[in-house]
Design a protein around this motif. Sequence first.
Motif, PDB file in Angstrom:
ATOM      1  N   LEU A 125     -14.577  31.301   9.074  1.00 35.08           N
ATOM      2  CA  LEU A 125     -14.514  32.445   8.733  1.00 35.08           C
ATOM      3  C   LEU A 125     -13.791  32.714   7.168  1.00 35.08           C
ATOM      4  CD1 LEU A 125     -14.286  35.111  12.047  1.00 35.08           C
ATOM      5  CD2 LEU A 125     -16.470  34.145  10.683  1.00 35.08           C
ATOM      6  N   PRO A 126     -14.249  33.443   6.202  1.00 33.50           N
ATOM      7  CA  PRO A 126     -12.892  33.588   5.053  1.00 33.50           C
ATOM      8  C   PRO A 126     -11.780  34.948   5.947  1.00 33.50           C
ATOM      9  CG  PRO A 126     -15.261  35.018   5.027  1.00 33.50           C
ATOM     10  CD  PRO A 126     -15.114  34.101   6.377  1.00 33.50           C
ATOM     11  N   ALA A 127     -10.443  35.547   4.926  1.00 42.04           N
ATOM     12  CA  ALA A 127     -10.130  36.045   5.128  1.00 42.04           C
ATOM     13  C   ALA A 127     -10.192  37.284   4.506  1.00 42.04           C
ATOM     14  CB  ALA A 127      -8.871  35.438   5.697  1.00 42.04           C
ATOM     15  N   PRO A 128      -9.964  39.040   4.596  1.00 37.66           N
ATOM     16  CA  PRO A 128     -10.621  38.809   6.345  1.00 37.66           C
ATOM     17  C   PRO A 128     -12.449  38.716   6.149  1.00 37.66           C
ATOM     18  CG  PRO A 128     -10.516  40.498   4.610  1.00 37.66           C
ATOM     19  CD  PRO A 128     -10.308  39.736   3.940  1.00 37.66           C
ATOM     20  N   ALA A 129     -12.807  38.776   6.973  1.00 37.79           N
ATOM     21  CA  ALA A 129     -13.832  38.889   7.912  1.00 37.79           C
ATOM     22  C   ALA A 129     -14.286  39.812   7.826  1.00 37.79           C
ATOM     23  CB  ALA A 129     -14.668  37.842   9.005  1.00 37.79           C
ATOM     24  N   LEU A 130     -14.989  40.061   6.674  1.00 44.13           N
ATOM     25  CA  LEU A 130     -15.770  42.030   6.815  1.00 44.13           C
ATOM     26  C   LEU A 130     -16.639  42.010   7.730  1.00 44.13           C
ATOM     27  CD1 LEU A 130     -16.028  42.653   2.848  1.00 44.13           C
ATOM     28  CD2 LEU A 130     -14.281  43.324   4.342  1.00 44.13           C
ATOM     29  N   PRO A 131     -16.935  42.689   8.303  1.00 48.19           N
ATOM     30  CA  PRO A 131     -18.468  43.490   9.296  1.00 48.19           C
ATOM     31  C   PRO A 131     -19.174  43.386   8.257  1.00 48.19           C
ATOM     32  CG  PRO A 131     -16.842  46.161   8.992  1.00 48.19           C
ATOM     33  CD  PRO A 131     -16.353  44.361   8.109  1.00 48.19           C
ATOM     34  N   SER A 156      -7.125  37.869  -2.643  1.00 49.17           N
ATOM     35  CA  SER A 156      -8.105  36.934  -3.595  1.00 49.17           C
ATOM     36  C   SER A 156      -9.164  37.921  -4.053  1.00 49.17           C
ATOM     37  CB  SER A 156      -8.259  35.765  -3.464  1.00 49.17           C
ATOM     38  OG  SER A 156      -9.638  36.021  -2.395  1.00 49.17           O
ATOM     39  N   GLU A 157      -8.863  37.710  -5.455  1.00 53.33           N
ATOM     40  CA  GLU A 157      -9.846  38.447  -6.285  1.00 53.33           C
ATOM     41  C   GLU A 157     -11.468  37.997  -5.938  1.00 53.33           C
ATOM     42  OE1 GLU A 157     -10.448  37.399 -10.488  1.00 53.33           O
ATOM     43  OE2 GLU A 157      -8.554  37.240 -11.208  1.00 53.33           O
ATOM     44  N   PRO A 158     -11.534  36.963  -5.050  1.00 53.60           N
ATOM     45  CA  PRO A 158     -13.121  36.838  -3.917  1.00 53.60           C
ATOM     46  C   PRO A 158     -13.270  37.806  -3.501  1.00 53.60           C
ATOM     47  CG  PRO A 158     -13.076  34.691  -4.904  1.00 53.60           C
ATOM     48  CD  PRO A 158     -11.343  35.218  -5.674  1.00 53.60           C
ATOM     49  N   GLU A 159     -11.945  37.731  -2.457  1.00 54.11           N
ATOM     50  CA  GLU A 159     -12.158  39.086  -1.462  1.00 54.11           C
ATOM     51  C   GLU A 159     -11.871  40.626  -1.852  1.00 54.11           C
ATOM     52  OE1 GLU A 159      -8.943  35.925   1.587  1.00 54.11           O
ATOM     53  OE2 GLU A 159      -7.599  37.438   0.133  1.00 54.11           O
ATOM     54  N   CYS A 160     -11.551  40.499  -3.689  1.00 49.21           N
ATOM     55  CA  CYS A 160     -12.100  41.909  -3.693  1.00 49.21           C
ATOM     56  C   CYS A 160     -13.633  42.112  -4.440  1.00 49.21           C
ATOM     57  CB  CYS A 160     -10.873  42.025  -4.989  1.00 49.21           C
ATOM     58  SG  CYS A 160      -8.928  42.188  -4.229  1.00 49.21           S
ATOM     59  N   GLY A 190      -4.893  43.764  -6.997  1.00 45.01           N
ATOM     60  CA  GLY A 190      -6.173  44.198  -6.265  1.00 45.01           C
ATOM     61  C   GLY A 190      -6.230  44.559  -5.663  1.00 45.01           C
ATOM     62  N   THR A 191      -5.565  46.009  -5.408  1.00 41.18           N
ATOM     63  CA  THR A 191      -5.084  47.012  -4.631  1.00 41.18           C
ATOM     64  C   THR A 191      -5.112  48.298  -6.176  1.00 41.18           C
ATOM     65  OG1 THR A 191      -3.046  46.676  -3.570  1.00 41.18           O
ATOM     66  CG2 THR A 191      -3.692  49.036  -4.447  1.00 41.18           C
ATOM     67  N   ARG A 192      -5.006  47.967  -7.343  1.00 41.23           N
ATOM     68  CA  ARG A 192      -5.488  48.977  -8.208  1.00 41.23           C
ATOM     69  C   ARG A 192      -7.321  48.596  -8.850  1.00 41.23           C
ATOM     70  NH1 ARG A 192      -0.934  45.830 -10.782  1.00 41.23           N
ATOM     71  NH2 ARG A 192      -2.146  45.143 -12.542  1.00 41.23           N
ATOM     72  N   ARG A 193      -7.355  47.409  -8.690  1.00 42.61           N
ATOM     73  CA  ARG A 193      -8.929  47.166  -8.715  1.00 42.61           C
ATOM     74  C   ARG A 193      -9.636  47.490  -7.624  1.00 42.61           C
ATOM     75  NH1 ARG A 193     -12.123  41.393  -7.594  1.00 42.61           N
ATOM     76  NH2 ARG A 193     -14.630  42.041  -8.875  1.00 42.61           N
ATOM     77  N   LEU A 194      -9.317  48.170  -6.206  1.00 44.16           N
ATOM     78  CA  LEU A 194     -10.285  48.592  -5.686  1.00 44.16           C
ATOM     79  C   LEU A 194      -9.996  50.644  -5.450  1.00 44.16           C
ATOM     80  CD1 LEU A 194      -9.050  46.509  -2.270  1.00 44.16           C
ATOM     81  CD2 LEU A 194     -11.116  46.793  -3.731  1.00 44.16           C
ATOM     82  N   LEU A 195      -8.550  50.783  -5.669  1.00 39.97           N
ATOM     83  CA  LEU A 195      -8.408  52.292  -6.389  1.00 39.97           C
ATOM     84  C   LEU A 195      -9.353  52.441  -7.277  1.00 39.97           C
ATOM     85  CD1 LEU A 195      -4.621  52.792  -7.174  1.00 39.97           C
ATOM     86  CD2 LEU A 195      -6.606  53.684  -5.073  1.00 39.97           C
ATOM     87  N   ALA A 196      -9.831  52.074  -8.771  1.00 44.71           N
ATOM     88  CA  ALA A 196     -10.808  52.452  -9.641  1.00 44.71           C
ATOM     89  C   ALA A 196     -12.259  52.101  -9.393  1.00 44.71           C
ATOM     90  CB  ALA A 196     -11.012  50.870 -10.130  1.00 44.71           C
ATOM     91  N   THR A 197     -12.224  52.113  -7.931  1.00 42.25           N
ATOM     92  CA  THR A 197     -13.629  51.885  -7.367  1.00 42.25           C
ATOM     93  C   THR A 197     -13.884  53.477  -6.922  1.00 42.25           C
ATOM     94  OG1 THR A 197     -12.714  51.919  -4.743  1.00 42.25           O
ATOM     95  CG2 THR A 197     -13.904  50.361  -6.373  1.00 42.25           C
TER      96      THR A 197
END
Length: 332
Positions: A125-131, A156-160, A190-197
Amino acid sequence: MRFEDFQDFRRRQLTESPSLLDAAETNVYRALAALRPEPPTDLRTVYRCDLARTWLRRYELPEEWSRRAMVCRGVRHGLEVVFRRLHAERARLWLPSDVYPVYFELARAAGLAPASYPTLPAPTLPAPALPGEAATDRPEYLLLANPSKPLGRHLSEPECSALISWLDDAPHRYLLIDTVYDLAAPFAAGTRRLLATGRAVLLHSVTKGWLWPRTFGVVLLGPDQSDLAEAFRAQPPTQDQLRLADRLLTDHADLPHRVAEELTTRADRLFDRLPAEVLGAIPTASRTSPGNYFFPVDIPSETLRHEHGVLALPATVFGDTTWPGSVLTSLA
């Protein structure tokens, strides 16, 4: 093994086998007590709006977001308020199964029946393993930590990218990001990238960086979650808590950096004492993450104790997981 049971087990092991290398301390407040600031003694009035702006400036976030920056008493309090609203919305909630059991306690106390997803390193599994479940017409929230305990690293960037794809699959999906272990300013990329959504709620507090738990925090709401604001305004911190928060953010602004430096020093000490086989089993991302004190290893805790003389936490201490590995900490 549950956390409370492991604490009893740890005490017995260290008493019976004092030569064990203790890599299982989890209480950062006890370990770094000498760095914790004293509370202020003045009685001046501190306003939440001023603290919100101070917090936004520290983390290089737009000051016009101050109406979305909800001052609270820490991440636990913030989650209590958010979870009660999710229950009222009949929202679906996803929690990491192997990070922090208190997430589940808070969710169930709010009347939610949370689902779970794994984050610990598993071979397949990758981490995290998204539903992977299909979206419904109900609001859907996924809680994650960045950086993650006990992975001991940032997303990581791929996880984001995977998280953003999960959001894009349905218009009513949102993220709850627990950033309490992020000791840097600004927050991680990564946090800033997710906030930008525009579909992420960020939770932060002075718990780890300033070593004052359950005192002061900020919940940064998304642009379309203003309905939560009144719930936070109705449950403000006390003036003592606000005065303490003001002192921490102003007079002790450099403390998270000093905490991170001390934790890095302790991690180096741990690495120097670990057998080469155990040190080599720690993922590079965890070993090199500044200020980290959690280090997962793909070796069972029993093997570490019996064959290497290292007392580590079994992964089950952090929640429900099938991963047979362990987590080392550097606090002791």
